[in-house]
Design an enzyme around this catalytic site. Structure first.
Site, PDB file in Angstrom:
ATOM      1  N   GLY A  16       0.823  -1.204   0.000  1.00 34.74           N
ATOM      2  CA  GLY A  16       0.000   0.000   0.000  1.00 34.74           C
ATOM      3  C   GLY A  16       0.852   1.247   0.000  1.00 34.74           C
ATOM      4  O   GLY A  16       2.083   1.190   0.039  1.00 34.74           O
ATOM      5  N   GLY A  18       0.629   5.518   1.396  1.00 36.39           N
ATOM      6  CA  GLY A  18      -0.057   6.632   2.040  1.00 36.39           C
ATOM      7  C   GLY A  18       0.419   7.948   1.473  1.00 36.39           C
ATOM      8  O   GLY A  18       1.067   7.993   0.421  1.00 36.39           O
ATOM      9  N   GLY A  19       0.114   9.027   2.187  1.00 35.66           N
ATOM     10  CA  GLY A  19       0.453  10.342   1.679  1.00 35.66           C
ATOM     11  C   GLY A  19       1.948  10.605   1.638  1.00 35.66           C
ATOM     12  O   GLY A  19       2.430  11.321   0.764  1.00 35.66           O
ATOM     13  N   VAL A  23       4.028   1.388   2.146  1.00 40.09           N
ATOM     14  CA  VAL A  23       3.966   0.358   3.178  1.00 40.09           C
ATOM     15  C   VAL A  23       4.336  -0.982   2.550  1.00 40.09           C
ATOM     16  O   VAL A  23       3.761  -1.381   1.535  1.00 40.09           O
ATOM     17  CB  VAL A  23       2.569   0.280   3.817  1.00 40.09           C
ATOM     18  CG1 VAL A  23       2.543  -0.801   4.908  1.00 40.09           C
ATOM     19  CG2 VAL A  23       2.189   1.626   4.418  1.00 40.09           C
ATOM     20  N   ASP A 127      -7.312  12.314  12.431  1.00 41.76           N
ATOM     21  CA  ASP A 127      -7.553  11.793  11.079  1.00 41.76           C
ATOM     22  C   ASP A 127      -8.292  10.461  11.138  1.00 41.76           C
ATOM     23  O   ASP A 127      -7.925   9.503  10.446  1.00 41.76           O
ATOM     24  CB  ASP A 127      -6.234  11.647  10.318  1.00 41.76           C
ATOM     25  CG  ASP A 127      -6.441  11.591   8.800  1.00 41.76           C
ATOM     26  OD1 ASP A 127      -7.495  12.063   8.328  1.00 41.76           O
ATOM     27  OD2 ASP A 127      -5.553  11.079   8.099  1.00 41.76           O
TER      28      ASP A 127
END
Length: 401
Positions: A16, A18-19, A23, A127
């Site tokens: 994956g 993220g911003g 990962v 968040d």
């Protein structure tokens, strides 16, 4: 075999993005287990300071997924956490649509338990959204939820990392007082929990602006379509625009939820909700007990890693809208576009009953919208990390002394 990072973590395949980081599934040589490794993709000072804050969290709770360790190697840094393979709540709704109320209550109870543990450490998450709430792959058994992604979390009283004209958080899940510039506080997280609850029960991303306007102008609706009244009373209290009208604590919200569950009708027959493994099988050369040492590659011990050449593993899972690997959107996923604003007519008639936007795109990164954007300055990671760690320790001493 995978590349070795800092002599300890064998990076296997990306699961994956993220911003600010990718990962990876990794093998932890010291602990003898598979972990998720979040590799920082940028090395500007602002991102590194967020990294220092996030990896410093050590919240040990069954419904919290916090960093467990970190490492630096040349100009790259990472931190590791438990590997959670069941995807996120966004994936679950993408596959099954609106979830049964009793199933939602189980998820909310676990989420509030995790939020309670986070708040007990003096931390505001900032968040909370479906894509940041991960699930263990439990099949049709009782689900097990983990609150993750503390990239913009902060302790109450800590100095902000952004100027006052920044809004930090994911659009659509930010409490109204945060939009007005209030200091981060626990009730803001509870507002986000209410939006998550509405998302799970209705199967679509709630229109937070329309909800706030409806509550402000007309008060809380007596009920929302398809939501049992006892459960709606809990959700409506979480969604109050005035933070003083919400539950005072996550523990209080959890107690009210427990009382509401006792008044819900028993679940009827239907297809069970299944939380299945989304990461997929291990690649050749790796087994349940770790890598096959007989096939060790010549790259071992080099400390490099091919972020640009390795591709995301194919997840073996049931297809559904918005499905992608756990721990964020895959590297090739396009960024979601802006959602249309609610009209004035929508506020009165469509905020809780009409079909809304499609399910939230999983892995939507947290956003900080500066009024004066500028390019990040590159820095030497090891030196800056040491400086930032000293800074973090100083801030901690000031705020706890």
């Amino acid at each position: 075999m995978g590349e070795v990072f800092a002599g300890r973590y064998e990076l296997i395949d990306p699961v994956g993005r993220g911003g600010a980081g990718a990962v990876w599934r990794a093998w932890d040589r010291r602990r003898g287990r598979y972990v998720a490794a979040k590799v920082l993709l940028q090395s500007d000072a602002h991102t590194l300071l967020r990294f220092v804050r996030e990896q410093a969290l050590r919240i040990d709770h069954p419904h919290v997924l916090a960093p467990a360790s970190w490492a630096a190697d040349d100009d790259k840094v990472l931190f590791t956490m438990d590997l959670v393979s069941g995807g996120s709540l966004a994936h679950l709704v993408g596959d099954f649509g609106p979830l049964p109320p009793r199933f939602v209550c189980t998820l909310l109870d676990q989420l509030l338990a995790g939020v309670t543990a986070v708040h007990a450490e003096g931390v505001v998450h900032r968040d909370i959204k479906p894509a940041n709430i991960l699930l263990e792959a439990t099949g049709t058994k009782r689900p097990h939820l983990r609150l993750s992604d503390f990239g913009i979390a902060m302790r109450k009283g800590e100095p902000r990392l952004t100027e006052t004209d920044y809004v930090v958080g994911t659009p659509g899940y930010v409490a109204p007082e945060q939009l007005r510039g209030a200091e981060p506080d626990f009730p803001a997280d509870l507002f986000a929990v209410g939006l998550v609850a509405l998302y799970l029960l209705q199967g679509r991303k709630p229109d937070s602006r329309a909800i706030v306007e409806h509550f402000t102008q007309h008060g809380a609706p007596e009920s929302a379509a398809g939501i049992p009244q006892p459960l709606w009373q809990v959700v409506a209290t979480l969604l109050q625009p005035d933070p003083h009208a919400r539950f005072r604590t996550a523990t209080g919200a959890r107690k009210a939820l427990t009382a509401a569950v006792e008044l819900l009708p028993q679940a009827g027959p239907g297809d069970p909700v299944e939380v299945f493994d989304r990461i997929g099988p291990l690649p050749p050369g790796f087994g349940p007990d770790g890598p096959d040492t007989a096939g060790t590659s010549s790259a071992e011990g080099t400390g490099g890693f091919p972020l640009a050449t390795k591709q995301s593993a194919t997840a073996a899972h049931r297809p559904g809208p918005g499905a992608d690997p756990a721990h964020g959107a895959p590297p090739s996923a396009p960024a979601p576009g802006p959602a249309p604003a609610a009209t004035e007519r929508d506020v009165a008639t469509h905020a809780f009953t009409a079909p809304g936007r499609p399910p939230e795109a999983p892995g939507t990164p947290a956003s900080a919208a500066p009024l004066r954007p500028g390019p990040p300055a590159k820095v030497a990671v090891p030196v800056l990390l040491a400086a930032l760690l000293c800074f973090a320790v100083g801030i901690w001493a000031l705020t706890t002394g």
